[in-house]
Design a protein around this motif. Structure first.
Motif, mmCIF file in Angstrom:
data_model
loop_
_atom_site.group_PDB
_atom_site.id
_atom_site.type_symbol
_atom_site.label_atom_id
_atom_site.label_comp_id
_atom_site.label_asym_id
_atom_site.label_seq_id
_atom_site.Cartn_x
_atom_site.Cartn_y
_atom_site.Cartn_z
ATOM 1 N N THR A 171 -5.362 -7.894 -2.588
ATOM 2 C CA THR A 171 -4.959 -6.636 -3.206
ATOM 3 C C THR A 171 -3.509 -6.710 -3.673
ATOM 4 O OG1 THR A 171 -6.465 -5.471 -1.726
ATOM 5 C CG2 THR A 171 -4.797 -4.147 -2.866
ATOM 6 N N GLY A 172 -3.301 -6.358 -4.938
ATOM 7 C CA GLY A 172 -1.968 -6.435 -5.521
ATOM 8 C C GLY A 172 -1.640 -7.777 -6.134
ATOM 9 N N ASP B 9 -4.506 5.015 -4.557
ATOM 10 C CA ASP B 9 -4.256 5.803 -5.763
ATOM 11 C C ASP B 9 -5.376 5.616 -6.778
ATOM 12 O OD1 ASP B 9 -3.277 3.129 -5.981
ATOM 13 O OD2 ASP B 9 -2.048 3.668 -7.695
ATOM 14 N N VAL B 10 -5.909 4.418 -6.865
ATOM 15 C CA VAL B 10 -7.038 4.171 -7.767
ATOM 16 C C VAL B 10 -8.274 4.919 -7.268
ATOM 17 C CG1 VAL B 10 -8.576 2.413 -8.721
ATOM 18 C CG2 VAL B 10 -6.119 1.950 -8.511
ATOM 19 N N HIS C 141 0.825 -1.207 0.000
ATOM 20 C CA HIS C 141 0.000 0.000 0.000
ATOM 21 C C HIS C 141 0.859 1.257 0.000
ATOM 22 C CE1 HIS C 141 -3.974 -1.802 0.124
ATOM 23 N NE2 HIS C 141 -3.491 -2.715 0.955
ATOM 24 N N ARG D 141 3.626 1.591 -1.637
ATOM 25 C CA ARG D 141 4.024 1.801 -3.032
ATOM 26 C C ARG D 141 2.908 2.439 -3.851
ATOM 27 N NH1 ARG D 141 6.044 -3.522 -2.596
ATOM 28 N NH2 ARG D 141 4.475 -4.257 -4.076
ATOM 29 N N HIS D 142 1.685 2.298 -3.373
ATOM 30 C CA HIS D 142 0.538 2.920 -4.055
ATOM 31 C C HIS D 142 0.152 4.249 -3.416
ATOM 32 C CE1 HIS D 142 -0.616 -0.202 -6.997
ATOM 33 N NE2 HIS D 142 -0.032 -1.031 -6.137
ATOM 34 N N THR E 222 -10.032 2.037 1.438
ATOM 35 C CA THR E 222 -9.935 0.939 0.478
ATOM 36 C C THR E 222 -10.755 -0.275 0.894
ATOM 37 O OG1 THR E 222 -7.969 -0.013 1.535
ATOM 38 C CG2 THR E 222 -7.621 1.620 -0.241
ATOM 39 N N THR F 223 -6.628 0.043 -4.150
ATOM 40 C CA THR F 223 -5.562 0.825 -3.533
ATOM 41 C C THR F 223 -5.971 2.293 -3.583
ATOM 42 O OG1 THR F 223 -4.383 0.838 -5.653
ATOM 43 C CG2 THR F 223 -3.682 -0.791 -4.014
ATOM 44 N N GLU G 155 -1.090 8.814 -12.182
ATOM 45 C CA GLU G 155 -0.453 7.555 -11.789
ATOM 46 C C GLU G 155 0.687 7.862 -10.827
ATOM 47 O OE1 GLU G 155 -1.374 4.511 -12.807
ATOM 48 O OE2 GLU G 155 -2.889 5.154 -14.279
ATOM 49 N N VAL G 156 0.953 6.940 -9.904
ATOM 50 C CA VAL G 156 2.010 7.152 -8.910
ATOM 51 C C VAL G 156 3.377 7.026 -9.569
ATOM 52 C CG1 VAL G 156 3.080 6.272 -6.806
ATOM 53 C CG2 VAL G 156 0.587 6.368 -6.987
#
Length: 378
Positions: free
Chosen positions: A272-273, A309-310, A80, A82-83, A266, A307, A363-364
């Motif tokens: 997830t991932g 970011d989405v 998470h 990283r997102h 979330t 996540t 986007e990240v």
């Protein structure tokens, strides 16, 4: 160590501006407009937003917080981060009291290390009729005494407990939670409007994933949704994954509450991932197909594979939020819920250098936690 991030579009509570910021010893020291006064790392006009704050998360990367497995929990936190989620609360699901105590005691270690911002009990004090992906055989009526045992197991790191307001003992338990500095949330509830208002009057201040696991909004029987939306004391959680809530209903809630009372979450689970397949959420078996998690038995939605970011991108694209408002619902408002808004949640001098670098398509491109890159901008 000092670092300047230059040539950026900074998203602050005041809006978006071209500028720069400096970081020293893990904190933001200056935020400026225009060109940086000295050399720095050029971000080429990319957006910089504060790190996301997720107050309702069950895991990821194969790790499930309800198991209390610290190695897997670390994997979930790393995924998470990283997102873009730099602050996260670990949510548990309904289990035996001994199982909940064990998981809370384990996760308290990660709170003490600073990997987690706290623990959330999403059960067992919820309604059987609205239990969703919780084991109905393990549900209990709340009591202040039993809650005290759970809080003790969490060693001061329990930040939130979800309670169905209509249950016997609910109001006393909500009062007991608030007296201990724990956020009381109403959710997984079959309460009517008046019962929900009573829960708010007792001190409940969060709506656990509004719309989901509660009676629908009705024009003669408004139920909990109307009560939670209408009361200025309540912050609503929303799962913006395109599965849990239709974008029109997200817009409706957001138009009522505004960014100051809306917190994106979330509700992520262990898948997830990862890809589709079979997983667990607490004691319940879950199958993920097409990225949607459902119970093997019964088919109820079982968390998400979302996540932050989405959720952030969808808030801009599908709900129509401005970048500044999307930042508030993904960062500042949940930080306020946790009582951490003086330290995180916005780009301001004196706050932690928890930052996310975003491309033009949101986007990240990079994530920083306490002034250290988790992923460096490409």
């Amino acid at each position: 160590m000092s670092l300047t991030l230059a040539d950026a579009r900074l998203v602050t509570p005041a809006g978006v501006h071209e500028g720069w910021l400096t970081i020293e010893d893990g904190r933001i020291t200056h935020v400026g407009h225009g060109s940086a006064p000295g050399p720095g790392l050029s971000l080429g006009g990319r957006h910089v937003v504060p790190g996301f704050v997720d107050i309702h998360n069950h895991g990821g990367a194969g790790g499930s917080f309800p198991t209390g497995d610290l190695g897997k929990a670390r994997d979930a936190v790393e995924l998470h981060r990283r997102h873009g989620t730099t602050t996260m609360v670990a949510s548990l699901v309904t289990d035996s009291i001994d199982g909940l105590k064990s998981a809370a005691s384990s996760l308290a270690e990660l709170c003490e290390e600073g990997l987690l911002a706290g623990i959330h009990f999403e059960g067992p004090y919820i309604a059987k009729a609205r239990c969703g992906a919780h084991d109905p055989t393990l549900l209990r009526e709340p009591t202040p005494g039993e809650l005290a045992e759970l809080l003790e197991a969490g060693r001061g790191h329990v930040r939130m407990v979800t309670i169905a307001a209509e249950l016997s003992g609910a109001l006393d338990t909500i009062r007991a939670a608030v007296a201990e500095g724990v956020i009381a949330a109403i959710g997984h509830s079959d309460a009517d409007y008046d019962q929900t208002i009573a829960g708010i009057e007792a001190g409940a201040s969060v709506a656990t994933h509004l719309y989901n696991a509660m009676p629908p909004l009705g024009h003669r029987a408004p139920g909990p949704i109307a009560a939670l939306l209408d009361d200025e004391r309540v912050t609503i959680e929303l799962i913006n994954d395109g599965v849990h809530v239709h974008p029109a209903m997200l817009r409706l809630a957001y138009e009522v509450t505004g960014p100051g009372r809306t917190a994106l979450i979330t509700d992520a689970m262990s898948a997830t991932g990862l890809g589709d397949g079979d997983y667990v959420l607490g004691p319940m078996r879950v199958r993920v197909e097409g990225g949607v998690a459902r119970l093997v038995e019964g088919g109820s939605i079982a968390g998400s594979t979302l996540t932050m970011d989405v959720a952030f991108r969808r808030s801009v694209r599908e709900v129509g939020m401005s970048l500044a408002d999307a930042v508030q619902v993904a960062s500042l408002t949940p930080a306020r819920v946790l009582g951490l808004a003086d330290r995180i949640g916005s780009i301001a001098a004196g706050k932690a250098a928890d930052l996310v670098v975003l491309s033009d398509s949101l986007e990240v491109d990079g994530v920083m936690k306490d002034g250290h890159w988790i992923t460096e901008p490409r």
